[in-house]
Every structure is written in structure tokens, then in C-alpha cells.
Design a protein around this motif. Structure first.
Motif, mmCIF file in Angstrom:
data_model
loop_
_atom_site.group_PDB
_atom_site.id
_atom_site.type_symbol
_atom_site.label_atom_id
_atom_site.label_comp_id
_atom_site.label_asym_id
_atom_site.label_seq_id
_atom_site.Cartn_x
_atom_site.Cartn_y
_atom_site.Cartn_z
ATOM 1 N N LEU A 1 6.969 16.887 3.306
ATOM 2 C CA LEU A 1 6.351 15.562 3.343
ATOM 3 C C LEU A 1 6.746 14.814 4.610
ATOM 4 O O LEU A 1 5.917 14.129 5.224
ATOM 5 N N ASP A 2 8.002 14.951 5.012
ATOM 6 C CA ASP A 2 8.443 14.322 6.257
ATOM 7 C C ASP A 2 7.600 14.796 7.440
ATOM 8 O O ASP A 2 7.282 14.026 8.355
ATOM 9 N N ALA A 3 7.242 16.079 7.430
ATOM 10 C CA ALA A 3 6.537 16.680 8.565
ATOM 11 C C ALA A 3 5.065 16.291 8.640
ATOM 12 O O ALA A 3 4.398 16.568 9.640
ATOM 13 N N LEU A 4 4.563 15.623 7.618
ATOM 14 C CA LEU A 4 3.158 15.199 7.637
ATOM 15 C C LEU A 4 2.845 14.298 8.818
ATOM 16 O O LEU A 4 1.806 14.422 9.468
ATOM 17 N N SER B 1 11.997 8.876 -11.763
ATOM 18 C CA SER B 1 12.892 9.942 -12.213
ATOM 19 C C SER B 1 12.454 11.317 -11.715
ATOM 20 O O SER B 1 13.009 12.331 -12.134
ATOM 21 N N LEU B 2 11.472 11.373 -10.819
ATOM 22 C CA LEU B 2 11.001 12.645 -10.280
ATOM 23 C C LEU B 2 11.961 13.143 -9.212
ATOM 24 O O LEU B 2 12.250 12.452 -8.244
ATOM 25 N N GLU B 3 12.461 14.354 -9.383
ATOM 26 C CA GLU B 3 13.393 14.940 -8.429
ATOM 27 C C GLU B 3 12.635 15.815 -7.426
ATOM 28 O O GLU B 3 11.975 16.779 -7.814
ATOM 29 N N LEU B 4 12.731 15.475 -6.163
ATOM 30 C CA LEU B 4 12.164 16.297 -5.098
ATOM 31 C C LEU B 4 13.279 17.132 -4.472
ATOM 32 O O LEU B 4 14.395 16.645 -4.290
ATOM 33 N N THR B 5 12.973 18.379 -4.129
ATOM 34 C CA THR B 5 13.959 19.218 -3.462
ATOM 35 C C THR B 5 13.985 18.898 -1.973
ATOM 36 O O THR B 5 13.098 18.218 -1.438
ATOM 37 N N ALA B 6 14.989 19.405 -1.295
ATOM 38 C CA ALA B 6 15.072 19.220 0.154
ATOM 39 C C ALA B 6 13.856 19.812 0.847
ATOM 40 O O ALA B 6 13.352 19.247 1.831
ATOM 41 N N ALA C 1 7.933 9.009 -5.115
ATOM 42 C CA ALA C 1 9.271 9.608 -5.106
ATOM 43 C C ALA C 1 9.755 9.853 -3.682
ATOM 44 O O ALA C 1 10.948 9.700 -3.381
ATOM 45 N N TRP C 2 8.836 10.241 -2.787
ATOM 46 C CA TRP C 2 9.213 10.436 -1.387
ATOM 47 C C TRP C 2 9.730 9.129 -0.781
ATOM 48 O O TRP C 2 10.726 9.122 -0.043
ATOM 49 N N LEU C 3 9.072 8.029 -1.087
ATOM 50 C CA LEU C 3 9.519 6.737 -0.564
ATOM 51 C C LEU C 3 10.927 6.409 -1.056
ATOM 52 O O LEU C 3 11.768 5.917 -0.288
ATOM 53 N N LEU C 4 11.207 6.672 -2.309
ATOM 54 C CA LEU C 4 12.547 6.401 -2.839
ATOM 55 C C LEU C 4 13.602 7.240 -2.128
ATOM 56 O O LEU C 4 14.731 6.789 -1.927
ATOM 57 N N ARG C 5 13.239 8.457 -1.756
ATOM 58 C CA ARG C 5 14.172 9.323 -1.036
ATOM 59 C C ARG C 5 14.289 8.947 0.441
ATOM 60 O O ARG C 5 15.285 9.269 1.090
ATOM 61 N N ARG C 6 13.271 8.285 0.975
ATOM 62 C CA ARG C 6 13.207 8.024 2.413
ATOM 63 C C ARG C 6 14.346 7.133 2.885
ATOM 64 O O ARG C 6 14.919 7.353 3.955
ATOM 65 N N SER C 7 14.666 6.116 2.109
ATOM 66 C CA SER C 7 15.754 5.199 2.492
ATOM 67 C C SER C 7 16.226 4.461 1.241
ATOM 68 O O SER C 7 15.405 4.038 0.423
ATOM 69 N N PHE D 1 0.846 -1.204 0.000
ATOM 70 C CA PHE D 1 0.000 0.000 0.000
ATOM 71 C C PHE D 1 0.881 1.254 0.000
ATOM 72 O O PHE D 1 0.739 2.122 0.866
ATOM 73 N N PRO D 2 1.806 1.373 -0.970
ATOM 74 C CA PRO D 2 2.732 2.506 -0.959
ATOM 75 C C PRO D 2 2.057 3.854 -1.175
ATOM 76 O O PRO D 2 2.675 4.889 -0.913
#
Length: 301
Positions: free
Chosen positions: A287-290, A276-281, A247-253, A213-214
Motif C-alpha cells: 500500500l505504501d508503494a501505491l 481492529s484489522l491487522e495488516l502485515t508488514a 487500517a492503512w491510515l491507522l498504521r501510517r502514523s 476524505f479518508p
């Protein structure tokens, strides 16, 4: 790294001889409604599988109790003979009753039979990775008993790697004392971080973490807080909320592997583009703060 794998979030070394694209495909939704019975459009399901491979996806997650049996048979029809780099992973430990209910089936003899059933329907001699879908100790059967059956099957050459699904941190650590666990599948997404501790443990142990359930349940419920943050990030990036969540999940770990599922070629291509979606810091920080680690969006309200 090939251009295709780069577009799919890069690659991950699942085992010594097993490299997969970080964006894979979960085949569950190829069955009928409720993951039960045949698909409404069999040819469309075949097209989705073939398009996934064309896009460079080489990690397909399936299970004999999707349907039941339907999805594994679709995969074999669509993709066999398989490409050398295609990694098919499956789950055992449950079955479906005649009403489509999900019931535990964890006796070691039953687990052995399920591995043989998956091999037969997928037309394989060896399974790359088998997840034990752990539904709790059953009368007279422990986690160690269940793992023992999988270790025995691995020694026989019928599977290469062992994974766990639906487990606690403590159960993962117990399993690690018996054998190497290559991957864990647990609930985890941008609005549900209840498996955050386990994610950290898998990363430290060199095991993959594969969220099921990503995309979470919040999309259907359209909660204002969730939609507001995701919508703002998506608008800034010219992407969809689905793509932002993946994309957030890929950045998460770096050990997270994605297996978003769909029965639509259009949605498959949308999901794949998240690699291939680039998220900024700043995007990531919002998103982390959600949700705090260990919590869900529901609990935060």
C-alpha cells in the motif's frame, strides 16, 4: 485501554483532559444530498449517531454549515445529554449560500458568532475542539487575526482547543507561533499523499492529524491500479477495500485519527471494524508503494 477503544484502533491523547478513540465518526453525510438540506431519512440518521456511541466511538466531527445547521441539530436530538467522554468537534470559517455553495466567512466577528451558533445548536457550554477552516487570507484579514478570535474565545471558556483545516505546512507552522494547535484536518488517504510533509510536522509537534476524505475518490472511479492492490490485500485479510484503506491510515502514523462518515448503520459498522484489522508488514509495504509521499495516484500515472 478499554476493549472498545482497542477495537477502535486504540486511543489518542488529544489534549491533557481529552482522550479519543482513534476511529471516530464524521457526521457530514447525515445531511441531505450535497451536504445540503435535511436527510432523506431523519430517523436513520438518528440511529447512525446512537449506534456510533454504542460501538464505543467518542469522537464525532461536525459543523454548523453541514446542512446548514441540520447535522448539529440531529446530534443534539440523538445524543443530548451527552456522555462524559463524548468529544464533539466542529469547524468554522465558511457558510452555505442558498444554492448550497461553500463560501468563506473568516472575519473575526463572524468566527465568534459561528462559535456561539455551534454552542447553541449542539446544546453545549464549551466546545472541546474548534477547527478554523482556512480558506485563505481575505481582504484585510490574516490568519493571525482569525486565530486571535479563537484564542480570545478560549480565554472566555467557550472552547478548549484550537485546530486548523485545509492548511499548508507553512500555515501550520505560522499558527503554532501564535498558539498550540491541537489537530489539523487535511486531505490525505491511500491514494493522495499531498499532505505527507504536514502529517510529519503535526506528529513532531504533538498535534493530531485527521484526514478528510479518508477513503479517497478512487473508489468511485475504479482505477485498475488502485483496485488491484487494495483488492489483493483485502482478499488476503478477509476484509473490504474500505477497511484496508482505513487500517492503512491507522498504521501510517500514530497521530492519525479517522472520521469516516456515512448515513448507513451497516457502513458505520464496516468502517468501525477497520480499527481492529491487522495488516502485515507486506500488506503495508504494498500500500505504501501505491503513491509516493507528496503525490497523488493521478499524478503517478
Amino acid at each position: 485501554m478499554t476493549s472498545a477503544s482497542s477495537a477502535l484502533g486504540g486511543e489518542y491523547q488529544l489534549a491533557v483532559d481529552l482522550t479519543v478513540s482513534r476511529v471516530g465518526f464524521g457526521a457530514m453525510q447525515l445531511a441531505g444530498p450535497g451536504v445540503f438540506g435535511p436527510p432523506r431519512d431523519r430517523e436513520r440518521s438518528i440511529q447512525v449517531l446512537r449506534r456510533a456511541v454504542e460501538l464505543g466511538i467518542n469522537h464525532i466531527d461536525t459543523c454548523d454549515y453541514y446542512g446548514p445547521w441540520v447535522v448539529n441539530e440531529l446530534i443534539a436530538e440523538a445524543l443530548h445529554p451527552y456522555g462524559d467522554d463524548l468529544v464533539l468537534v466542529t469547524k468554522i470559517g465558511a457558510y452555505r449560500d442558498h444554492q448550497g455553495g461553500w463560501l468563506p466567512l473568516g472575519h473575526p466577528d463572524a468566527l465568534r458568532a459561528q462559535v456561539h451558533d455551534n454552542l447553541r445548536r449542539l446544546r453545549l457550554e464549551t466546545l472541546d475542539l474548534v477547527y478554523l477552516r482556512y480558506l485563505g487570507d481575505q481582504p484585510g484579514i490574516t490568519l493571525a487575526d482569525q486565530l486571535g478570535a479563537l484564542i480570545e474565545l478560549r480565554e472566555q471558556g467557550l472552547l478548549r482547543n484550537i485546530g486548523l483545516s485545509n492548511v499548508s505546512t507553512e500555515q501550520f507552522e505560522e499558527a503554532q507561533r501564535h498558539t498550540r494547535i491541537a489537530a489539523v484536518q487535511n486531505l490525505y488517504n491511500v491514494v493522495n499523499r499531498t499532505s505527507a510533509e504536514l502529517l510529519g510536522k503535526t506528529a513532531a509537534a504533538g498535534a493530531a492529524f485527521v484526514p478528510f476524505f479518508p477513503l479517497g475518490s478512487g473508489f468511485a472511479d475504479s482505477r485498475a491500479r488502485e483496485d488491484g492492490v487494495l483488492r489483493a490485500v483485502a482478499e488476503r485479510r478477509g476484509a473490504t477495500q474500505t477497511q484496508v484503506s482505513l487500517a492503512w491510515l491507522l498504521r501510517r502514523s500514530p497521530n492519525i485519527l479517522l472520521i469516516p462518515g456515512t448515513s448507513s448503520v451497516a457502513h458505520l459498522q464496516e468502517n468501525t471494524a477497520a480499527g481492529s484489522l491487522e495488516l502485515t508488514a507486506d500488506d503495508v509495504a504494498e500500500l505504501d508503494a501505491l503513491v509516493a509521499d507528496g503525490e497523488t495516484l493521478e499524478a503517478a500515472h
